[in-house]
Design a protein around this motif. Structure first.
Motif, PDB file in Angstrom:
ATOM      1  N   LEU A 197       0.867  -1.179   0.000  1.00  0.00           N
ATOM      2  CA  LEU A 197       0.000   0.000   0.000  1.00  0.00           C
ATOM      3  C   LEU A 197       0.901   1.225   0.000  1.00  0.00           C
ATOM      4  N   ASN A 198       0.411   2.331  -0.548  1.00  0.00           N
ATOM      5  CA  ASN A 198       1.126   3.603  -0.437  1.00  0.00           C
ATOM      6  C   ASN A 198       0.589   4.329   0.796  1.00  0.00           C
ATOM      7  N   ILE A 199       1.478   5.022   1.492  1.00  0.00           N
ATOM      8  CA  ILE A 199       1.025   5.809   2.635  1.00  0.00           C
ATOM      9  C   ILE A 199       1.386   7.254   2.331  1.00  0.00           C
ATOM     10  N   GLN A 200       0.377   8.129   2.352  1.00  0.00           N
ATOM     11  CA  GLN A 200       0.536   9.500   1.870  1.00  0.00           C
ATOM     12  C   GLN A 200       1.197   9.430   0.497  1.00  0.00           C
ATOM     13  N   SER A 201       2.341  10.092   0.293  1.00  0.00           N
ATOM     14  CA  SER A 201       2.880   9.988  -1.069  1.00  0.00           C
ATOM     15  C   SER A 201       4.023   8.968  -1.164  1.00  0.00           C
ATOM     16  N   ILE A 202       4.210   8.186  -0.110  1.00  0.00           N
ATOM     17  CA  ILE A 202       5.318   7.216  -0.139  1.00  0.00           C
ATOM     18  C   ILE A 202       4.831   5.908  -0.758  1.00  0.00           C
ATOM     19  N   LYS A 203       5.420   5.602  -1.919  1.00  0.00           N
ATOM     20  CA  LYS A 203       5.001   4.385  -2.634  1.00  0.00           C
ATOM     21  C   LYS A 203       5.441   3.133  -1.871  1.00  0.00           C
ATOM     22  N   ASN A 204       4.554   2.174  -1.815  1.00  0.00           N
ATOM     23  CA  ASN A 204       4.842   0.870  -1.217  1.00  0.00           C
ATOM     24  C   ASN A 204       5.427   0.986   0.191  1.00  0.00           C
ATOM     25  N   ALA A 205       4.877   1.937   0.973  1.00  0.00           N
ATOM     26  CA  ALA A 205       5.432   2.181   2.311  1.00  0.00           C
ATOM     27  C   ALA A 205       5.187   0.994   3.239  1.00  0.00           C
TER      28      ALA A 205
END
Ligand SMILES: NC(=O)c1ccc[n+]([C@@H]2O[C@H](COP(=O)([O-])OP(=O)(O)OC[C@H]3O[C@@H](n4cnc5c(N)ncnc54)[C@H](O)[C@@H]3O)[C@@H](O)[C@H]2O)c1
Length: 337
Positions: free
Chosen positions: A119-127
């Motif tokens: 999942l992405n969290i805010q704008s962090i891809k694959n967080a």
């Protein structure tokens, strides 16, 4: 492995985005009438759906319909859906059965292979994510008929990457045969199997799996830096550029003959059109410095040093990166004119 065998004696829930529901689900329902009976969960297309809130809404729906530990969750979509649904299946009731049905070329040869969910969290891809292998990955190339061209290029970027890592014969076959539709199925299968073989040898990415990062250090930086440009550069084109720049880099470092960079450049341009404009090196730099492979302040690369040859964790100085980037971009755009 047949569909009826996979579904026997258990509830089946299909998760799709609205595009894949419209374009791909009818093909399935026609081929397997049992599909029409399944519970369907629809999400909005696009990277924004790979989020906590959408994952939670899917989980809420699963609870409402009393899905249990044995319920089969099927992902019908591109890499966004296979990452999202794979993640939900990995955590719902502490993990249950999941089948991936990739519908984009990128998901068929890459995202659905190898067990990575995210999942992405805010704008962090694959967080956040897990490495959880699905029960099966079912590839139906017929889905590709409705896939937009830009999305095809995204998948082709990854196929080119696999071909470079595989051997020169695979590379030539891909270039010569891709435009022959009768040969595409074989090429897709070969590419997906190539990735599966590497993942099998190193599921947790301790060593061998890192070779799959070639082209991606520059590729991710170009993709991210292009968000602020008038026309963004899609993932596949960014990876294709990354492969060409990194081939020039290995030539500059004396690790490969110049013929290697020329073959990579000519081959890629044969299949994937160049973007109209690219970011400057200084615009890429913050993203290069943040790459997941770095340790401390050094910028580290997985690099192909020839067809079927690679080096991992190679530390590269900033001025070498700048020189390779500027040389390759100049070459590419003068070729284009
Ligand atoms: N898990 C991994 O190992 C891995 C590897 C690579 C990429 N990824 C992830 O994959 C995602 C990108 O995947 P993608 O490029 O497939 O994007 P995507 O799933 O967003 O699909 C791209 C677009 O094509 C549409 N689409 C998909 N199949 C279609 C079809 N057959 N007909 C018509 N439209 C169709 C989708 O609705 C979407 O609008 C990213 O989130 C990336 O992080 C994961």
């Amino acid at each position: 492995l047949t569909w009826s065998k996979l579904c026997s004696h258990r509830k089946v829930v299909i998760v799709a985005d609205s595009n894949t529901l419209e374009s791909c689900f009818p093909l399935l329902a026609e081929a397997h009438p049992d599909f029409s009976e399944c519970e369907i969960i629809e999400v909005e297309p696009g990277e924004d759906s790979k989020s906590w809130s959408i994952a939670e809404s899917i989980i809420q729906r699963l609870l409402e319909i009393n899905a249990d530990k044995h319920t089969l969750i099927v992902a019908l979509g591109g890499g966004m859906i296979t990452d999202l649904v794979g993640f939900v299946a990995a955590i719902y009731k502490r993990g249950g059965p999941c089948v991936l049905m990739p519908t984009s070329l990128l998901a068929m040869v890459d995202a659905a292979i190898g067990g990575k969910t995210a999942l992405n969290i805010q704008s962090i891809k694959n967080a956040v994510g897990t490495i959880t292998e699905p029960e099966a990955v079912l590839i139906y190339p017929a889905f590709l008929h409705t896939l937009p061209l830009e999305e095809r290029h995204s998948g082709l970027g990854e196929m080119l990457k696999h071909a470079i890592l595989d051997d020169e014969r695979t590379w030539k076959e891909l270039l010569n045969d891709w435009n022959d539709e009768t040969k595409q199925i074989g090429l897709i299968r070969h590419s997906a199997e190539f990735k599966a073989k590497i993942v099998e040898a190193d599921l947790l990415e301790h060593h061998l799996r890192q070779q799959l990062n070639i082209g991606h250090t520059f590729g991710h930086a170009i993709e991210s830096a292009s968000f602020s440009m008038k026309e963004g550069i899609a993932h596949g084109k960014a990876v294709a550029l990354g492969l060409m720049i990194e081939a020039t880099l290995v030539v500059q470092l004396g690790k490969a003959p110049s013929l290697f960079a020329e073959s990579i450049r000519d081959g890629i341009l044969h299949l994937i059109p160049l973007p109209k404009a690219v970011p400057s090196f200084d615009e890429l730099l913050p993203y290069l410095r943040n790459d997941k492979k770095n340790q401390g302040d050094t910028i580290r690369f997985s690099l192909a040093t020839g067809f079927g040859a690679f080096e991992l964790g190679v530390e590269i100085q900033e001025n070498d990166l700048r020189k390779a980037y500027n040389t390759e971009i100049q070459q590419l755009f003068s070729k284009k004119l």
